[in-house]
Design a protein around this motif. Sequence first.
Motif, PDB file in Angstrom:
ATOM      1  N   GLU A  12       0.810  -1.212   0.000  1.00 13.68           N
ATOM      2  CA  GLU A  12       0.000   0.000   0.000  1.00 13.68           C
ATOM      3  C   GLU A  12       0.845   1.264   0.000  1.00 13.68           C
ATOM      4  O   GLU A  12       0.549   2.219  -0.727  1.00 13.68           O
ATOM      5  CB  GLU A  12      -0.945  -0.002   1.198  1.00 13.68           C
ATOM      6  CG  GLU A  12      -2.020  -1.076   1.132  1.00 13.68           C
ATOM      7  CD  GLU A  12      -3.014  -0.973   2.271  1.00 13.68           C
ATOM      8  OE1 GLU A  12      -3.741   0.045   2.344  1.00 13.68           O
ATOM      9  OE2 GLU A  12      -3.052  -1.897   3.104  1.00 13.68           O
ATOM     10  N   HIS A  13       1.912   1.314   0.819  1.00 13.71           N
ATOM     11  CA  HIS A  13       2.697   2.555   0.855  1.00 13.71           C
ATOM     12  C   HIS A  13       3.712   2.647  -0.275  1.00 13.71           C
ATOM     13  O   HIS A  13       4.184   3.737  -0.601  1.00 13.71           O
ATOM     14  CB  HIS A  13       3.359   2.776   2.215  1.00 13.71           C
ATOM     15  CG  HIS A  13       4.319   1.721   2.659  1.00 13.71           C
ATOM     16  ND1 HIS A  13       5.507   1.459   2.015  1.00 13.71           N
ATOM     17  CD2 HIS A  13       4.294   0.874   3.738  1.00 13.71           C
ATOM     18  CE1 HIS A  13       6.172   0.499   2.655  1.00 13.71           C
ATOM     19  NE2 HIS A  13       5.455   0.122   3.699  1.00 13.71           N
ATOM     20  N   GLY A  14       4.073   1.524  -0.887  1.00 14.42           N
ATOM     21  CA  GLY A  14       4.867   1.557  -2.102  1.00 14.42           C
ATOM     22  C   GLY A  14       6.369   1.611  -1.942  1.00 14.42           C
ATOM     23  O   GLY A  14       7.094   1.622  -2.940  1.00 14.42           O
ATOM     24  N   LEU A  15       6.872   1.638  -0.714  1.00 15.54           N
ATOM     25  CA  LEU A  15       8.324   1.559  -0.499  1.00 15.54           C
ATOM     26  C   LEU A  15       8.673   0.073  -0.438  1.00 15.54           C
ATOM     27  O   LEU A  15       8.842  -0.508   0.626  1.00 15.54           O
ATOM     28  CB  LEU A  15       8.715   2.298   0.776  1.00 15.54           C
ATOM     29  CG  LEU A  15       8.425   3.800   0.765  1.00 15.54           C
ATOM     30  CD1 LEU A  15       8.763   4.431   2.111  1.00 15.54           C
ATOM     31  CD2 LEU A  15       9.193   4.497  -0.353  1.00 15.54           C
ATOM     32  N   LEU A  16       8.791  -0.516  -1.611  1.00 14.23           N
ATOM     33  CA  LEU A  16       8.765  -1.960  -1.767  1.00 14.23           C
ATOM     34  C   LEU A  16      10.143  -2.614  -1.814  1.00 14.23           C
ATOM     35  O   LEU A  16      10.268  -3.745  -2.273  1.00 14.23           O
ATOM     36  CB  LEU A  16       7.980  -2.311  -3.029  1.00 14.23           C
ATOM     37  CG  LEU A  16       6.468  -2.070  -2.883  1.00 14.23           C
ATOM     38  CD1 LEU A  16       5.825  -1.817  -4.236  1.00 14.23           C
ATOM     39  CD2 LEU A  16       5.821  -3.262  -2.195  1.00 14.23           C
ATOM     40  N   PRO A  76      -0.922   8.930   3.976  1.00 13.96           N
ATOM     41  CA  PRO A  76      -0.712   9.822   5.133  1.00 13.96           C
ATOM     42  C   PRO A  76      -0.068   9.065   6.288  1.00 13.96           C
ATOM     43  O   PRO A  76      -0.338   7.877   6.509  1.00 13.96           O
ATOM     44  CB  PRO A  76      -2.134  10.258   5.488  1.00 13.96           C
ATOM     45  CG  PRO A  76      -2.928  10.078   4.243  1.00 13.96           C
ATOM     46  CD  PRO A  76      -2.331   8.881   3.552  1.00 13.96           C
ATOM     47  N   THR A  77       0.777   9.747   7.033  1.00  7.00           N
ATOM     48  CA  THR A  77       1.476   9.072   8.124  1.00  7.00           C
ATOM     49  C   THR A  77       0.630   9.030   9.395  1.00  7.00           C
ATOM     50  O   THR A  77      -0.255   9.868   9.610  1.00  7.00           O
ATOM     51  CB  THR A  77       2.805   9.772   8.451  1.00  7.00           C
ATOM     52  OG1 THR A  77       2.530  11.067   8.998  1.00  7.00           O
ATOM     53  CG2 THR A  77       3.678   9.905   7.214  1.00  7.00           C
ATOM     54  N   VAL A  78       0.942   8.064  10.237  1.00  7.03           N
ATOM     55  CA  VAL A  78       0.285   7.983  11.537  1.00  7.03           C
ATOM     56  C   VAL A  78       0.715   9.152  12.415  1.00  7.03           C
ATOM     57  O   VAL A  78      -0.017   9.549  13.332  1.00  7.03           O
ATOM     58  CB  VAL A  78       0.604   6.653  12.243  1.00  7.03           C
ATOM     59  CG1 VAL A  78      -0.027   5.487  11.501  1.00  7.03           C
ATOM     60  CG2 VAL A  78       2.108   6.442  12.381  1.00  7.03           C
ATOM     61  N   TYR A  79       1.892   9.724  12.126  1.00  7.51           N
ATOM     62  CA  TYR A  79       2.354  10.874  12.895  1.00  7.51           C
ATOM     63  C   TYR A  79       1.435  12.073  12.654  1.00  7.51           C
ATOM     64  O   TYR A  79       1.044  12.769  13.601  1.00  7.51           O
ATOM     65  CB  TYR A  79       3.791  11.211  12.508  1.00  7.51           C
ATOM     66  CG  TYR A  79       4.733  10.037  12.576  1.00  7.51           C
ATOM     67  CD1 TYR A  79       4.782   9.221  13.706  1.00  7.51           C
ATOM     68  CD2 TYR A  79       5.571   9.717  11.503  1.00  7.51           C
ATOM     69  CE1 TYR A  79       5.636   8.139  13.771  1.00  7.51           C
ATOM     70  CE2 TYR A  79       6.432   8.635  11.572  1.00  7.51           C
ATOM     71  CZ  TYR A  79       6.460   7.850  12.702  1.00  7.51           C
ATOM     72  OH  TYR A  79       7.300   6.767  12.771  1.00  7.51           O
ATOM     73  N   ALA A  80       1.084  12.303  11.402  1.00  6.43           N
ATOM     74  CA  ALA A  80       0.172  13.394  11.084  1.00  6.43           C
ATOM     75  C   ALA A  80      -1.208  13.132  11.681  1.00  6.43           C
ATOM     76  O   ALA A  80      -1.872  14.057  12.171  1.00  6.43           O
ATOM     77  CB  ALA A  80       0.080  13.567   9.571  1.00  6.43           C
ATOM     78  N   ARG A  81      -1.626  11.888  11.643  1.00 14.60           N
ATOM     79  CA  ARG A  81      -2.937  11.540  12.211  1.00 14.60           C
ATOM     80  C   ARG A  81      -2.963  11.781  13.721  1.00 14.60           C
ATOM     81  O   ARG A  81      -3.933  12.317  14.265  1.00 14.60           O
ATOM     82  CB  ARG A  81      -3.246  10.076  11.900  1.00 14.60           C
ATOM     83  CG  ARG A  81      -4.593   9.599  12.389  1.00 14.60           C
ATOM     84  CD  ARG A  81      -4.823   8.156  11.981  1.00 14.60           C
ATOM     85  NE  ARG A  81      -6.010   7.597  12.596  1.00 14.60           N
ATOM     86  CZ  ARG A  81      -6.357   6.316  12.524  1.00 14.60           C
ATOM     87  NH1 ARG A  81      -5.588   5.471  11.836  1.00 14.60           N
ATOM     88  NH2 ARG A  81      -7.454   5.880  13.118  1.00 14.60           N
TER      89      ARG A  81
END
Length: 376
Positions: A101-105, A137-142
């Motif tokens: 999902e995040h694409g840093l594969l 979106p990051t969990v940090y921003a959330r």
Amino acid sequence: MTRPATLAVPVPRYGAGALADLPGSVLASLGVPGAVDVLRLPAVPRVCVLLLDGLGWEQLRAHPDEAPYLTAMTGGPITAGFPATTVSSLGSLATGVPPGEHGLLGVQVAIPGTGRLLNCLRWQDESVDPETFQPVPTVYARAAADGVKVAYVARGLYRGSSLSRATTRGADYLASDGPGQLVGRTRTALRRGDRSYVTVYHADLDAAGHQFGTGSAEWRFQLRFVDGLAQQIAAALPPGSALHVTADHGMVDPSERVDADTVPELRDGVALLGGDARCRYVYSEAGAHDDVLAAWTGMLGDRAWVVSRAEAVDGGWFGPIGPGMLERIGDVIAVPHADLAIVASEREPWLNEMVGMHGSLVAAEQLVPLLSTSRP
């Protein structure tokens, strides 16, 4: 095509005990609405996640004398995710979703439509925007949006890098270039506001493993240092805090090497070679996919899982696949499960110098600790 008999593939436990489940569980423990506590973490107003790069569960369990504090902590293993490498795990720790999902594969992945690879660690291609390449979106921003004070504590060298922009946005980045500074800045960050969420990243154990191997005295001495670091952070916790110690991957020291730059069967029909020595992404030339899959399968035999992209995706190796992410994955994926590294001496001379490596689905690389302590 007849495939050689091989081991069953141990797929990461996404949604039931993987590194990608940790961020959401932390948010739930902090009372952030809508977060799901898959890992059943205790509710607290302050949380520190200490990520010790390269500390696999099996390596930790094999060295209790070098890591008495970590060994005594409560917890057990979770799976890192695939591939078991820093880029992918940092992405999951930042977003709370699997790599698909995040694409840093992986370390090196295709930039779709360009015929080029992106090294996600070095990120030397300025045409690739980190916020677009990693769009989740990051969990940090959330957490910050819900009023949690969020910080990320790591070396100043990484501050502002493209990988950091992809994985730490939404957090206050606190540069810390020594162990004392790291503990002190972590302690200060945890005390901010009514609720706080602090991620601490420490890379030295991984560096020792790559350079000297996990069987070396250098690695064992470095483990003693990170054990002391965890103990010092725990001692510095303010009241109402929990410390969760984890890692991004384990590591092995493969003694056998196959060089994709010198073996004709591994070069023919290959447009790009990405991934890493323990997880290879093979991008085939037009019309050559079946031949490349057959050649790599025949050459590696029962020493690796060699599958098509579709097989790996359907098998759940990456978790769900987000929009535009499929093309980043190689047409053929080769993942050693034996004592083997797939190097490329001409294209990647630095990799050929490494002793310790990681990326595979085997337990020694895939299992990482999730250890916890708290201060009421």
